[in-house]
Write a protein that holds these residues in place. Structure first.
Motif, short mmCIF file in Angstrom:
data_model
loop_
_atom_site.label_atom_id
_atom_site.label_comp_id
_atom_site.label_asym_id
_atom_site.label_seq_id
_atom_site.Cartn_x
_atom_site.Cartn_y
_atom_site.Cartn_z
N LYS A 100 0.81 -1.22 0.00
CA LYS A 100 0.00 0.00 0.00
C LYS A 100 0.84 1.27 0.00
O LYS A 100 0.39 2.33 -0.44
N ASN A 101 2.10 1.20 0.50
CA ASN A 101 2.95 2.40 0.53
C ASN A 101 3.80 2.55 -0.72
O ASN A 101 4.61 3.46 -0.82
N PHE A 102 3.62 1.67 -1.71
CA PHE A 102 4.28 1.83 -3.00
C PHE A 102 3.55 2.90 -3.81
O PHE A 102 2.43 3.28 -3.48
N PHE A 103 4.19 3.35 -4.87
CA PHE A 103 3.63 4.41 -5.71
C PHE A 103 3.52 3.93 -7.15
O PHE A 103 4.27 3.06 -7.59
N TRP A 104 2.60 4.55 -7.87
CA TRP A 104 2.47 4.37 -9.32
C TRP A 104 2.61 5.73 -9.99
O TRP A 104 2.16 6.74 -9.47
N SER A 105 3.24 5.72 -11.16
CA SER A 105 3.37 6.94 -11.95
C SER A 105 3.15 6.62 -13.42
O SER A 105 3.43 5.50 -13.87
N GLY A 106 2.66 7.61 -14.17
CA GLY A 106 2.49 7.45 -15.60
C GLY A 106 3.43 8.33 -16.39
O GLY A 106 3.29 8.46 -17.61
N ASP A 107 4.40 8.94 -15.69
CA ASP A 107 5.33 9.86 -16.38
C ASP A 107 6.61 10.00 -15.57
O ASP A 107 6.63 10.64 -14.52
N HIS A 108 7.71 9.43 -16.09
CA HIS A 108 8.97 9.45 -15.34
C HIS A 108 9.61 10.85 -15.33
O HIS A 108 10.56 11.09 -14.58
N MET A 109 9.07 11.77 -16.15
CA MET A 109 9.63 13.13 -16.21
C MET A 109 9.04 14.04 -15.14
O MET A 109 9.46 15.19 -15.01
N LYS A 110 8.07 13.54 -14.38
CA LYS A 110 7.44 14.35 -13.34
C LYS A 110 7.66 13.69 -11.98
O LYS A 110 7.60 12.46 -11.86
N PRO A 111 7.89 14.48 -10.93
CA PRO A 111 8.14 13.90 -9.61
C PRO A 111 6.89 13.35 -8.94
O PRO A 111 6.97 12.54 -8.02
N GLU A 112 5.72 13.79 -9.38
CA GLU A 112 4.47 13.38 -8.73
C GLU A 112 4.16 11.91 -8.99
O GLU A 112 4.41 11.40 -10.08
N ALA A 113 3.62 11.24 -8.00
CA ALA A 113 3.19 9.85 -8.12
C ALA A 113 2.05 9.62 -7.12
O ALA A 113 1.87 10.40 -6.19
N THR A 114 1.29 8.54 -7.32
CA THR A 114 0.13 8.25 -6.47
C THR A 114 0.38 6.98 -5.67
O THR A 114 0.78 5.95 -6.24
N HIS A 118 -0.22 3.57 -3.86
CA HIS A 118 -1.09 2.44 -4.21
C HIS A 118 -2.32 2.38 -3.31
O HIS A 118 -3.43 2.10 -3.79
N GLY A 119 -2.14 2.66 -2.04
CA GLY A 119 -3.25 2.61 -1.09
C GLY A 119 -4.34 3.62 -1.37
O GLY A 119 -5.45 3.51 -0.82
N GLU A 120 -4.05 4.60 -2.21
CA GLU A 120 -5.03 5.63 -2.56
C GLU A 120 -5.69 5.38 -3.91
O GLU A 120 -6.56 6.14 -4.33
N LEU A 121 -5.28 4.30 -4.58
CA LEU A 121 -5.83 3.97 -5.89
C LEU A 121 -6.92 2.92 -5.78
O LEU A 121 -6.81 1.97 -4.99
N SER A 122 -7.96 3.06 -6.58
CA SER A 122 -8.93 1.99 -6.73
C SER A 122 -8.44 1.05 -7.83
O SER A 122 -7.54 1.38 -8.60
N LYS A 123 -9.06 -0.12 -7.89
CA LYS A 123 -8.70 -1.06 -8.96
C LYS A 123 -8.99 -0.45 -10.33
O LYS A 123 -8.25 -0.67 -11.29
N GLU A 124 -10.05 0.35 -10.40
CA GLU A 124 -10.41 1.00 -11.67
C GLU A 124 -9.35 2.03 -12.07
O GLU A 124 -9.04 2.20 -13.25
N ASP A 125 -8.78 2.73 -11.07
CA ASP A 125 -7.71 3.68 -11.35
C ASP A 125 -6.50 2.97 -11.98
O ASP A 125 -5.91 3.46 -12.95
N LEU A 126 -6.15 1.84 -11.40
CA LEU A 126 -5.00 1.09 -11.89
C LEU A 126 -5.29 0.54 -13.29
O LEU A 126 -4.43 0.60 -14.18
N LEU A 127 -6.50 0.05 -13.49
CA LEU A 127 -6.90 -0.45 -14.80
C LEU A 127 -6.77 0.66 -15.85
O LEU A 127 -6.30 0.42 -16.96
N SER A 128 -7.18 1.86 -15.48
CA SER A 128 -7.09 2.99 -16.39
C SER A 128 -5.64 3.26 -16.81
O SER A 128 -5.36 3.56 -17.98
N MET A 129 -4.70 3.13 -15.87
CA MET A 129 -3.29 3.33 -16.18
C MET A 129 -2.78 2.25 -17.13
O MET A 129 -2.02 2.52 -18.06
N PHE A 130 -3.22 1.01 -16.91
CA PHE A 130 -2.80 -0.10 -17.77
C PHE A 130 -3.37 0.06 -19.18
O PHE A 130 -2.69 -0.23 -20.17
#
Length: 206
Positions: free
Chosen positions: A130-144, A146-158
């Motif tokens: 849950k304390n891991f992060f996901w990002s969709g852009d390695h050029m930006k420092p921001e990331a979300t 995992h514990g704050e993501l829904s399964k639908e959020d993750l599916l959207s990234m995939f």
């Protein structure tokens, strides 16, 4: 010399104005530590990944004007480069240390990888700390986190990885600078190895 961990001066490099000035500080202050991490983890990753892994320290060679806002060492199975392949990264922004499994926009197999991730969505969602992060852009420092993501959020990234040319997927741990400077070299090495082992199933799948 053994890895001594990160210190305030490492992060402060990114406050230095001017490309030449910042690059000089980066080369003298941070790059030796990234080389140490490369030497240390290439054999470890080769062992757990089941294939020879090579490390690549960022050179920022193409920069002509803007100084780098982050820097890293990447690990991949190709001795000549890593951007086209699923890979691992350790690096710094001014604000934090990042430890990633990464598929970035240069990877030609992004659509196939995104499809595999989508098919394994339930397992990935359940096993990612849950304390891991996901990002969709390695050029930006921001990331979300995992514990704050829904399964639908993750599916959207995939799904985005499969359909958007610039889409990326990164998963791992971000350590704020305030915490990172208090961590010993040995403890940091342990944290990095933990992240690599936890994200190894993503690498194997990709």
């Amino acid at each position: 010399m053994s890895f001594q961990g990160f210190e305030k001066a490492d992060f402060d490099v990114f406050k230095i104005d001017g490309l030449d000035e910042r690059m000089e500080a980066l080369k003298s202050q941070i790059r030796p530590k990234l080389e140490q991490l490369g030497h240390h983890f290439a054999p470890t990753l080769s062992n757990i990944a089941g294939e020879e892994m090579h490390y690549h320290v960022a050179k920022h060679a193409r920069r002509m004007k803007n100084p780098p806002k982050d820097t890293w060492v990447a690990f991949a199975s190709n001795p000549r480069g890593y951007k086209m392949l699923p890979h691992f990264q350790i690096g710094l922004w001014e604000t934090h240390v990042f430890i990633w499994f990464a598929v970035i926009y240069e990877a030609p197999e992004k659509e196939s990888i995104g499809n595999k991730l989508e098919k394994d969505l339930d397992s990935i969602f359940a096993r990612t700390p849950k304390n891991f992060f996901w990002s969709g852009d390695h050029m930006k420092p921001e990331a979300t986190m995992h514990g704050e993501l829904s399964k639908e959020d993750l599916l959207s990234m995939f799904k985005r990885l499969q359909t958007v040319k610039k889409a990326e997927i990164l998963c791992g741990l971000n350590i704020p600078r305030e915490e990172a400077v208090k961590i010993s070299g040995e403890e940091m090495l342990s944290k990095i190895e933990f992240v690599f082992k936890e994200t190894l199933p993503l690498y194997k799948m990709a």
